[in-house]
Write an enzyme that holds these catalytic residues in place. Structure first.
Site, short mmCIF file in Angstrom:
data_model
loop_
_atom_site.label_atom_id
_atom_site.label_comp_id
_atom_site.label_asym_id
_atom_site.label_seq_id
_atom_site.Cartn_x
_atom_site.Cartn_y
_atom_site.Cartn_z
N ALA A 190 0.89 -1.14 0.01
CA ALA A 190 0.26 0.01 0.08
C ALA A 190 0.96 1.24 -0.06
O ALA A 190 0.68 2.30 -0.55
CB ALA A 190 -1.04 -0.11 1.14
N TYR A 191 1.85 1.40 0.79
CA TYR A 191 2.75 2.28 1.13
C TYR A 191 3.36 2.71 -0.24
O TYR A 191 3.63 3.73 -0.84
CB TYR A 191 3.81 2.23 2.24
N SER A 192 4.05 1.90 -0.94
CA SER A 192 4.80 1.89 -1.93
C SER A 192 4.02 2.07 -3.22
O SER A 192 4.65 3.35 -3.74
CB SER A 192 5.65 0.35 -2.36
N SER A 240 1.28 3.82 -3.22
CA SER A 240 0.66 5.25 -3.24
C SER A 240 1.50 6.12 -3.20
O SER A 240 1.62 7.25 -3.76
CB SER A 240 0.14 5.29 -1.46
#
Length: 248
Positions: free
Chosen positions: A154-156, A158
């Site tokens: 999710a972080y990567s 986004s």
């Protein structure tokens, strides 16, 4: 005393902690008027004292376009213009999990804050910058957005979207006097990183040739250069702050 940001007006999201907090203090110390955006307005009041003439506290959920628009108008009403936007608000979401284990709701939440938050704020400030023929927008991305960190889908993803947005916006407004860039740090010692599992932090640090985390001061110094008037011929670019990890 004349300084690099004397009389300029900046909005910084996520200003109550981490990178946003350090950047905000740096710009204040160098003469800027600063709109301090954060969901935790009490934390803002605790962290910023002594500069009431140059600070405006704004309680903002960056995922709410109407609230963002209202906050931007509050800064314009107080200080008369907006020269700089730095998007620091962000979360990692759940980490150290494989893609098939990712909760779709967590994925949506991370994208809402990390990507849509930066979209909402830039959309709100751009008309003011265009009207003045000048502006500097900096989206805080991540080396994870370039290379991907296992266990952090999710972080990567986004942050990859944030980098893509900076490239598009940089091209769209290249002839207007408004520059839009991104900054891609590797691991910076922030409260957000401190809250991550040690195994996840070690995984990321091991990839850095300098074999250490970056510091908040190093990140703030680079951010200040990117949004300075002197940085006038770079737009749509993602700056490296990775201790040698970045390969492009």
């Amino acid at each position: 005393m004349q300084t690099g940001f004397n009389a300029q007006v900046a909005i910084i999201t996520g200003a109550a902690s981490g990178l946003g907090l350090v950047i905000a203090h740096k710009l204040l110390n160098e003469g800027a008027y600063v709109g301090l955006f954060d969901v935790n307005i009490e934390a803002l009041r605790e962290e910023f004292i002594g500069n009431p003439d140059k600070e405006e506290f704004v309680s903002v959920d960056v995922t709410d376009p109407a609230m963002v628009e209202k906050g931007v108008e509050q800064i314009v009403a107080r200080f008369g213009k907006i020269d700089i936007l730095i998007n620091c608000a962000g979360i990692t979401g759940a980490t150290n999990i494989k893609s098939h284990e990712v909760d779709p709701e967590n994925m949506r939440k991370v994208f809402e804050i990390n990507f849509m938050g930066s979209f909402n704020t830039s959309k709100a400030v751009l008309p003011h910058m265009l009207a003045n023929g000048y502006g500097r927008i900096l989206h805080i991305a991540s080396i994870a957005g370039k290379e991907g960190n296992a266990g952090m889908l999710a972080y990567s993803a986004s942050k990859a979207a944030v980098i893509g947005m900076a490239k598009v916006q940089g091209k769209e407004y290249a002839e207007t006097g408004v520059t839009i860039n991104a900054l891609a740090p590797a691991v910076i010692r922030t409260p957000l990183v401190e809250a991550m599992p040690d195994t996840q932090v070690q995984y990321m640090t091991d990839k850095i040739p300098m074999r250490r985390c970056g510091t908040l001061e190093e990140a703030a110094n680079m951010a200040a250069f990117i949004v300075s008037a002197e940085n006038s011929f770079t737009t749509g670019f993602t700056f490296d702050l990775s201790g040698g990890r970045a390969t492009y």
